[in-house]
Design an enzyme around this catalytic site. Structure first.
Site, mmCIF file in Angstrom:
data_model
loop_
_atom_site.group_PDB
_atom_site.id
_atom_site.type_symbol
_atom_site.label_atom_id
_atom_site.label_comp_id
_atom_site.label_asym_id
_atom_site.label_seq_id
_atom_site.Cartn_x
_atom_site.Cartn_y
_atom_site.Cartn_z
ATOM 1 C CB CYS A 116 -0.920 0.017 1.207
ATOM 2 S SG CYS A 116 -1.923 -1.454 1.293
ATOM 3 C CG HIS A 266 -3.444 3.465 0.877
ATOM 4 N ND1 HIS A 266 -3.634 2.987 -0.406
ATOM 5 C CD2 HIS A 266 -3.611 2.398 1.714
ATOM 6 C CE1 HIS A 266 -3.899 1.691 -0.345
ATOM 7 N NE2 HIS A 266 -3.898 1.306 0.917
ATOM 8 C CG ASN A 296 -6.748 -1.009 -0.676
ATOM 9 O OD1 ASN A 296 -5.933 -0.505 -1.434
ATOM 10 N ND2 ASN A 296 -6.420 -1.450 0.531
HETATM 11 O O1 UT7 Z 1 -4.453 -1.325 2.290
HETATM 12 C C1 UT7 Z 1 -4.106 -2.398 3.122
HETATM 13 C C2 UT7 Z 1 -4.304 -2.048 4.508
HETATM 14 N N1 UT7 Z 1 -5.546 -2.580 4.961
HETATM 15 C C3 UT7 Z 1 -6.305 -1.858 5.753
HETATM 16 O O2 UT7 Z 1 -6.009 -0.728 6.031
HETATM 17 C C4 UT7 Z 1 -7.533 -2.533 6.339
HETATM 18 C C5 UT7 Z 1 -7.671 -2.167 7.790
HETATM 19 N N2 UT7 Z 1 -8.758 -2.861 8.450
HETATM 20 C C6 UT7 Z 1 -10.052 -2.625 8.153
HETATM 21 O O3 UT7 Z 1 -10.340 -1.818 7.296
HETATM 22 C C7 UT7 Z 1 -11.104 -3.344 8.954
HETATM 23 O O4 UT7 Z 1 -10.524 -4.071 10.007
HETATM 24 C C8 UT7 Z 1 -11.958 -4.317 8.071
HETATM 25 C C9 UT7 Z 1 -12.882 -3.507 7.178
HETATM 26 C C10 UT7 Z 1 -11.053 -5.185 7.239
HETATM 27 C C11 UT7 Z 1 -12.821 -5.230 8.939
HETATM 28 O O5 UT7 Z 1 -13.629 -4.467 9.813
HETATM 29 P P1 UT7 Z 1 -13.737 -4.865 11.346
HETATM 30 O O6 UT7 Z 1 -14.728 -3.978 11.944
HETATM 31 O O7 UT7 Z 1 -12.355 -4.829 11.917
HETATM 32 O O8 UT7 Z 1 -14.303 -6.311 11.278
HETATM 33 P P2 UT7 Z 1 -13.697 -7.668 11.849
HETATM 34 O O9 UT7 Z 1 -12.573 -8.136 10.997
HETATM 35 O O10 UT7 Z 1 -13.438 -7.542 13.319
HETATM 36 O O11 UT7 Z 1 -14.899 -8.614 11.673
HETATM 37 C C12 UT7 Z 1 -16.126 -8.386 12.365
HETATM 38 C C13 UT7 Z 1 -17.134 -9.400 11.888
HETATM 39 C C14 UT7 Z 1 -16.614 -10.815 11.913
HETATM 40 O O12 UT7 Z 1 -17.687 -11.662 12.305
HETATM 41 P P3 UT7 Z 1 -17.798 -12.181 13.846
HETATM 42 O O13 UT7 Z 1 -16.512 -12.917 14.102
HETATM 43 O O14 UT7 Z 1 -17.928 -10.930 14.661
HETATM 44 O O15 UT7 Z 1 -19.009 -13.017 13.823
HETATM 45 C C15 UT7 Z 1 -16.279 -11.099 10.469
HETATM 46 O O16 UT7 Z 1 -16.386 -12.470 10.150
HETATM 47 O O17 UT7 Z 1 -17.469 -9.127 10.521
HETATM 48 C C16 UT7 Z 1 -17.334 -10.316 9.763
HETATM 49 N N3 UT7 Z 1 -16.964 -9.951 8.404
HETATM 50 C C17 UT7 Z 1 -17.870 -9.700 7.455
HETATM 51 N N4 UT7 Z 1 -19.202 -9.721 7.474
HETATM 52 C C18 UT7 Z 1 -19.844 -9.410 6.341
HETATM 53 C C19 UT7 Z 1 -15.716 -9.785 7.883
HETATM 54 N N5 UT7 Z 1 -15.804 -9.430 6.581
HETATM 55 C C20 UT7 Z 1 -17.119 -9.372 6.296
HETATM 56 C C21 UT7 Z 1 -17.864 -9.071 5.143
HETATM 57 N N6 UT7 Z 1 -19.210 -9.104 5.217
HETATM 58 N N7 UT7 Z 1 -17.258 -8.739 4.000
#
Ligand code: UT7
Length: 339
Positions: A116, A266, A296
């Site tokens: 990134c 970014h 992204n």
């Molecule tokens: O450019 C590269 C650098 N990357 C980044 O900067 C990304 C940084 N991180 C993020 O943007 C966020 O952490 C995410 C958008 C990737 C995820 O958001 P989050 O609020 O941290 O969600 P999480 O990973 O803690 O997941 C929460 C829940 C999980 O379910 P449970 O375990 O709570 O039942 C995931 O399984 O959301 C679920 N989940 C989804 N649900 C629906 C994860 N992805 C999805 C999805 N749709 N696409």
């Protein structure tokens, strides 16, 4: 000798025509919702390249656009720097393929593998080459084809909903005029978090680097095939590091954050950028985004956004512009330029 000031002379972008909405991902069988993706990331759609189209193919129109906007001819380019985490092949780099497609045999072609923040690492190299006199017109391109390397089952949704394909490019030139140019560029990395966002499709610590079956065919297990991310860890570190980098960069250039006309971040997550913006006390119009349309695109996000801003008149000569990125590695970068 008069110092040479490196500046961005032209910007360009290319995104493939195929639009993939959040609903399209749901229709393809991923258990997700439009509301989840929009509320957590701001993403509404992304572009996917065609079969047979690679990052160096997408880079060609982006580079042509940037070269034209710099008022140059393709033959004027004397150095290519290609930032990508999704090169066509393990080797050689995408820069060599791009050089052949542009018809520029002989000029150096360097690949930068800093995910990134790859565009800012590449911009730092270009600045050094130009200001040292080693090159005159450097094309810096960020291009990614993520759609070929994502798990579109529900298991992969935490990654596959976030990324898109595209290419952006700039031309870096030198000028004796000190009023414009890339005034500073800070880069950083913290390899202790190298595994927080990684794709380990092969492992050369082991021989063979991809396990083989009895017939000698490579077998890649699922946990090796797809990228994995500790999203919360990346989110937290991105916010902290991006804020710190912008503040340090302003201090280094003896300006207040309020004197920035644009902060080009970014595009990994709209929420990250909104948080950074609010903590820095900047108004929304100074921190533009296009993640809604393209998701992204990793090394391509900043140059694609720069090209859009320049085309629609939001980015103008004389503006104070900061560019900031954070991602896998962890790696990060922040540049300050007077446009
Ligand atoms: O450019 C590269 C650098 N990357 C980044 O900067 C990304 C940084 N991180 C993020 O943007 C966020 O952490 C995410 C958008 C990737 C995820 O958001 P989050 O609020 O941290 O969600 P999480 O990973 O803690 O997941 C929460 C829940 C999980 O379910 P449970 O375990 O709570 O039942 C995931 O399984 O959301 C679920 N989940 C989804 N649900 C629906 C994860 N992805 C999805 C999805 N749709 N696409």
């Amino acid at each position: 000798m008069t110092p040479i000031h490196a500046y961005i002379a032209g910007t360009g972008a290319y995104v493939p025509p195929r639009i993939v909405t959040n609903q399209d991902l749901i229709d393809a069988g991923i258990d997700t919702t439009d509301a989840w993706i929009r509320s957590r990331t701001g993403i509404e759609a992304r572009r996917f390249a065609a079969d047979g189209e690679g990052p160096s193919d997408m880079a060609v129109p982006a580079v042509r656009d940037a070269v034209e906007s710099a008022g140059l001819q393709i033959e004027d380019i004397d150095f290519i720097i290609f930032a990508t985490l999704s090169p066509e092949h393990a080797f050689p780099g995408s820069g060599c393929y791009l050089q052949a497609k542009l018809g520029l045999p002989g000029i150096p072609a360097l690949d930068v593998r800093n995910q990134c923040s790859g565009f800012l690492y590449a911009l730092g190299c270009a600045r050094g080459l130009v200001s040292s006199g080693m090159a005159r017109n450097v094309v810096v391109v960020g291009a990614e084809k993520h759609s070929a390397a994502m798990d579109f089952s529900t298991e992969g949704r935490a990654i596959s909903c976030l990324f898109g394909d595209g290419a952006g490019a700039v031309v870096v030139r030198g000028s004796e005029d000190p009023r414009r140019g890339i005034r500073s560029l800070r880069l950083g990395a913290d390899g202790r978090f190298a595994d927080a966002l990684a794709q380990k499709v092969w492992d050369t610590r082991n021989s063979p680097f991809i396990p083989t079956d009895a017939d000698g065919r490579g077998i890649v297990e699922k946990d090796m095939l797809w990228a994995r991310m500790d999203g919360k860890r990346v989110f937290r570190s991105a916010v902290e590091t991006m804020i710190g980098s912008v503040v340090s960069t302003c201090r280094e250039n003896e300006i207040e954050v309020a004197e920035l006309d644009l902060l080009v971040c970014h595009q990994a997550n709209l929420r990250i950028n909104e948080y950074v913006r609010d903590q820095l006390g900047m108004p929304p119009e100074k921190v533009p985004s296009n993640i809604e349309k393209y998701a992204n695109t990793t090394a391509a996000t900043i140059p694609i956004l720069l090209a859009e801003l320049e085309r629609d008149g939001r980015l103008k000569p004389g503006m104070n512009v900061a560019l900031v990125a954070f991602g896998s590695g962890f790696t990060w970068g922040c540049a300050f330029a007077v446009w």
